[in-house]
Design a protein around this motif. Structure first.
Motif, PDB file in Angstrom:
ATOM      1  N   GLY A 219      12.707   5.246  -2.351  1.00 17.35           N
ATOM      2  CA  GLY A 219      11.600   4.912  -1.515  1.00 17.35           C
ATOM      3  C   GLY A 219       9.712   4.656  -1.937  1.00 17.35           C
ATOM      4  N   SER A 220       9.946   5.810  -3.016  1.00 24.41           N
ATOM      5  CA  SER A 220       8.548   5.698  -3.780  1.00 24.41           C
ATOM      6  C   SER A 220       7.817   4.857  -4.592  1.00 24.41           C
ATOM      7  CB  SER A 220       8.685   7.085  -4.981  1.00 24.41           C
ATOM      8  OG  SER A 220       9.866   7.490  -5.746  1.00 24.41           O
ATOM      9  N   ARG A 221       9.677   4.299  -5.004  1.00 21.86           N
ATOM     10  CA  ARG A 221       9.307   2.765  -5.530  1.00 21.86           C
ATOM     11  C   ARG A 221       7.908   2.062  -4.872  1.00 21.86           C
ATOM     12  NH1 ARG A 221      13.004  -0.079  -9.145  1.00 21.86           N
ATOM     13  NH2 ARG A 221      12.162  -2.421  -9.378  1.00 21.86           N
ATOM     14  N   ASP A 222       8.530   1.693  -3.665  1.00 17.05           N
ATOM     15  CA  ASP A 222       7.608   1.053  -2.800  1.00 17.05           C
ATOM     16  C   ASP A 222       6.558   1.356  -3.269  1.00 17.05           C
ATOM     17  OD1 ASP A 222       9.755  -1.515  -2.121  1.00 17.05           O
ATOM     18  OD2 ASP A 222      10.247  -0.723  -0.599  1.00 17.05           O
ATOM     19  N   SER A 256       7.960  14.559   0.053  1.00 15.27           N
ATOM     20  CA  SER A 256       8.618  15.416  -0.327  1.00 15.27           C
ATOM     21  C   SER A 256       7.928  15.676  -1.273  1.00 15.27           C
ATOM     22  CB  SER A 256      10.090  15.762  -0.718  1.00 15.27           C
ATOM     23  OG  SER A 256      10.465  14.764  -0.903  1.00 15.27           O
ATOM     24  N   ALA A 257       7.817  17.433  -1.777  1.00 14.24           N
ATOM     25  CA  ALA A 257       7.627  16.735  -3.228  1.00 14.24           C
ATOM     26  C   ALA A 257       7.640  15.964  -4.100  1.00 14.24           C
ATOM     27  CB  ALA A 257       7.048  18.698  -3.966  1.00 14.24           C
ATOM     28  N   PHE A 258       8.780  16.461  -4.301  1.00 13.29           N
ATOM     29  CA  PHE A 258       9.742  15.397  -5.646  1.00 13.29           C
ATOM     30  C   PHE A 258       9.391  14.264  -5.022  1.00 13.29           C
ATOM     31  CE2 PHE A 258      13.505  12.951  -6.941  1.00 13.29           C
ATOM     32  CZ  PHE A 258      13.877  13.599  -7.686  1.00 13.29           C
ATOM     33  N   SER A 259       8.857  13.231  -3.834  1.00 11.88           N
ATOM     34  CA  SER A 259       8.788  12.020  -3.533  1.00 11.88           C
ATOM     35  C   SER A 259       7.142  11.945  -4.112  1.00 11.88           C
ATOM     36  CB  SER A 259       8.681  11.722  -1.736  1.00 11.88           C
ATOM     37  OG  SER A 259      10.022  11.471  -1.195  1.00 11.88           O
ATOM     38  N   TRP A 260       6.286  12.888  -3.935  1.00  6.86           N
ATOM     39  CA  TRP A 260       4.943  12.681  -4.233  1.00  6.86           C
ATOM     40  C   TRP A 260       4.796  12.132  -5.827  1.00  6.86           C
ATOM     41  CZ3 TRP A 260       1.516  11.008  -0.613  1.00  6.86           C
ATOM     42  CH2 TRP A 260       1.374  11.755   0.455  1.00  6.86           C
ATOM     43  N   ARG A 261       5.018  13.323  -6.573  1.00  5.85           N
ATOM     44  CA  ARG A 261       5.086  13.387  -7.731  1.00  5.85           C
ATOM     45  C   ARG A 261       5.547  12.717  -8.889  1.00  5.85           C
ATOM     46  NH1 ARG A 261       6.341  19.544 -10.495  1.00  5.85           N
ATOM     47  NH2 ARG A 261       6.337  17.755 -12.066  1.00  5.85           N
ATOM     48  N   LEU A 262       6.932  11.577  -7.586  1.00  7.31           N
ATOM     49  CA  LEU A 262       8.000  10.399  -8.297  1.00  7.31           C
ATOM     50  C   LEU A 262       7.077   9.013  -8.248  1.00  7.31           C
ATOM     51  CD1 LEU A 262      10.514  10.690  -9.157  1.00  7.31           C
ATOM     52  CD2 LEU A 262      11.564  10.140  -7.277  1.00  7.31           C
ATOM     53  N   ILE A 263       5.680   9.301  -6.914  1.00  8.86           N
ATOM     54  CA  ILE A 263       4.924   8.193  -6.531  1.00  8.86           C
ATOM     55  C   ILE A 263       3.930   7.967  -7.894  1.00  8.86           C
ATOM     56  CG2 ILE A 263       3.138   7.174  -5.513  1.00  8.86           C
ATOM     57  CD1 ILE A 263       4.531   8.356  -3.174  1.00  8.86           C
ATOM     58  N   TYR A 264       3.601   9.278  -8.500  1.00 12.98           N
ATOM     59  CA  TYR A 264       2.923   9.740  -9.368  1.00 12.98           C
ATOM     60  C   TYR A 264       3.530   9.096 -10.717  1.00 12.98           C
ATOM     61  CZ  TYR A 264      -1.519  11.470 -11.696  1.00 12.98           C
ATOM     62  OH  TYR A 264      -2.832  11.851 -12.974  1.00 12.98           O
ATOM     63  N   GLU A 306      -7.469   4.826 -14.788  1.00  6.51           N
ATOM     64  CA  GLU A 306      -7.491   5.955 -15.079  1.00  6.51           C
ATOM     65  C   GLU A 306      -7.920   6.723 -13.511  1.00  6.51           C
ATOM     66  OE1 GLU A 306      -8.643   7.975 -18.678  1.00  6.51           O
ATOM     67  OE2 GLU A 306      -7.871   6.204 -19.644  1.00  6.51           O
ATOM     68  N   SER A 307      -9.301   6.478 -13.086  1.00  8.73           N
ATOM     69  CA  SER A 307      -9.883   7.348 -11.855  1.00  8.73           C
ATOM     70  C   SER A 307      -8.697   7.537 -10.828  1.00  8.73           C
ATOM     71  CB  SER A 307     -11.162   7.126 -12.104  1.00  8.73           C
ATOM     72  OG  SER A 307     -11.245   5.762 -11.227  1.00  8.73           O
ATOM     73  N   PHE A 308      -8.165   6.526 -10.120  1.00 16.10           N
ATOM     74  CA  PHE A 308      -7.521   5.716  -9.324  1.00 16.10           C
ATOM     75  C   PHE A 308      -6.481   7.212  -8.998  1.00 16.10           C
ATOM     76  CE2 PHE A 308      -2.995   3.830  -8.981  1.00 16.10           C
ATOM     77  CZ  PHE A 308      -3.389   3.600  -7.354  1.00 16.10           C
ATOM     78  N   LEU A 309      -5.850   6.821 -10.606  1.00 13.11           N
ATOM     79  CA  LEU A 309      -4.184   7.759 -10.952  1.00 13.11           C
ATOM     80  C   LEU A 309      -5.420   9.263 -10.724  1.00 13.11           C
ATOM     81  CD1 LEU A 309      -2.997   6.511 -14.103  1.00 13.11           C
ATOM     82  CD2 LEU A 309      -1.938   6.631 -11.908  1.00 13.11           C
ATOM     83  N   ARG A 310      -6.331   9.573 -10.891  1.00 12.82           N
ATOM     84  CA  ARG A 310      -6.698  11.483 -11.243  1.00 12.82           C
ATOM     85  C   ARG A 310      -7.680  10.883  -9.532  1.00 12.82           C
ATOM     86  NH1 ARG A 310     -10.027  10.101 -15.479  1.00 12.82           N
ATOM     87  NH2 ARG A 310     -11.477   9.141 -14.149  1.00 12.82           N
ATOM     88  N   GLY A 311      -7.753  10.216  -8.617  1.00 12.52           N
ATOM     89  CA  GLY A 311      -8.408   9.734  -7.398  1.00 12.52           C
ATOM     90  C   GLY A 311      -7.229  10.581  -6.883  1.00 12.52           C
ATOM     91  N   TYR A 312      -5.252  10.243  -7.253  1.00 13.94           N
ATOM     92  CA  TYR A 312      -3.716  10.414  -6.244  1.00 13.94           C
ATOM     93  C   TYR A 312      -4.025  11.414  -6.923  1.00 13.94           C
ATOM     94  CZ  TYR A 312       0.665  10.495  -5.335  1.00 13.94           C
ATOM     95  OH  TYR A 312       1.935  10.586  -4.901  1.00 13.94           O
TER      96      TYR A 312
END
Length: 333
Positions: A219-222, A256-264, A306-312
């Protein structure tokens, strides 16, 4: 085309009109779409048909379904191209106030799909697919460097590629670390996703959930693709609503923690850059200026991305307390 549809389906089409990107016709108060499917093989179409039937049984709103030909085929051929006819649900006026919540519910239903999928399967394949794509583009880039870039687009591509190569390698490493560090939870099982989910995929004026746009993935793909699209489509809205989309999703089905990191990791992988380069070289001459403009935008916004990624990652550590998304060293300096 009308004649072919009559021969293949026994459907008498009065007139064809455009609906979004597709040719369509109207019959018995229902819209039918003509979808080109030459890029999808027969087995994959059959899997998509099964997935759409399952979601119809689950009473998921706005699901469109395949219409079979008189000979029970999924598609017909005309002028060496393949087409499927898709029947839209009779009620198509969407009400998507909280797209994060809607998407979470959609994923939740689709997670209970009981059968094996093979052709539409992408779960667990990101590393392989990303590496393959990166290798292809890198060898193409080397060829271009060797031949001296000729035009404005090629100059931009040749100069920017090393940066995006680094970003892609970071994303792949990040993905590998996530799979080593985190234990997948039930929410991390496969579900129906979209090739590229964005704010127009479920168009509110005429909502059609098209099975030809689906893949079976995490689901992290979407979630990641929606946020990436928002970044390039409407930067201001991302600042205001991007993370609320995530929160709506998480509130409906906690990630899950796994999902949050997959999104990143998926946001780190610069798929937008790769697709822009690929589309430029595959496009007709008259379409090339469009992709040149797109490349210009991508490069102009690279430090903001890059700052969007830092913000995440900082939003996550504040929001979840328990999940620390490891940051990419050079990005946080």
């Amino acid at each position: 085309m009308k004649k072919t549809i009559f021969e293949e389906y026994g459907i008498k089409v009065q007139e064809m009109t455009k609906l979004g990107n597709y040719d369509s016709f109207y019959l018995h108060q229902t819209h039918f779409l003509l979808i080109p499917v030459s890029h999808i093989d027969e087995e994959e179409l059959y899997e998509l048909y099964q997935l759409s039937q399952f979601m119809l049984e689950k009473r998921e709103p706005y699901i469109s379904s395949f219409v079979l030909t008189k000979k029970n085929h999924m598609f017909f051929e005309k002028d060496e191209a393949k087409y499927a006819i898709i029947k839209c649900s009779s009620y198509t006026q969407g009400r998507f106030n909280q797209i994060g919540r809607e998407l979470a519910r959609f994923h939740q239903k689709a997670r209970s799909y009981p059968y094996q999928v093979s052709k539409t399967q992408r779960i667990g394949q990101w590393k392989f697919l990303w590496e393959k794509r990166l290798d292809q583009l890198e060898s193409f880039w080397m060829g271009r460097v060797h031949n001296q870039p000729l035009n404005q687009f090629e100059k931009m591509f040749v100069e920017s590629f090393p940066y995006y190569l680094g970003l892609a390698e970071n994303a792949i490493q990040y993905l590998v670390d996530t799979e080593l560090d985190e234990e997948p939870q039930p929410i991390d099982s496969g579900t129906i996703c979209h090739h590229r989910f964005n704010s127009t995929t479920w168009n509110p004026t005429m909502c059609v959930k098209l099975p030809t746009e689906w893949v079976f993935d995490h689901g992290s793909r979407d979630i990641a693709e929606y946020m990436r699209h928002l970044f390039f489509e409407n930067h201001e809205e991302l600042k205001i609503n991007g993370f609320s989309f995530l929160e709506d999703y998480d509130r409906t089905t906690p990630l899950s923690a796994f999902s949050w990191r997959l999104i990143y990791s998926r946001l780190l992988f610069p798929i937008h850059y790769f697709e822009c380069v690929e589309n430029y070289y595959l496009s007709q001459e008259e379409d090339k200026p469009f992709f040149e403009g797109e490349m210009n935008e991508i490069l102009k916004n690279s430090s903001q991305y890059e700052s969007f990624l830092r913000g995440y990652s900082s939003m996550l550590s504040i929001k979840t307390k328990r999940i620390v998304v490891p940051t990419v060293e050079w990005m946080s300096s």
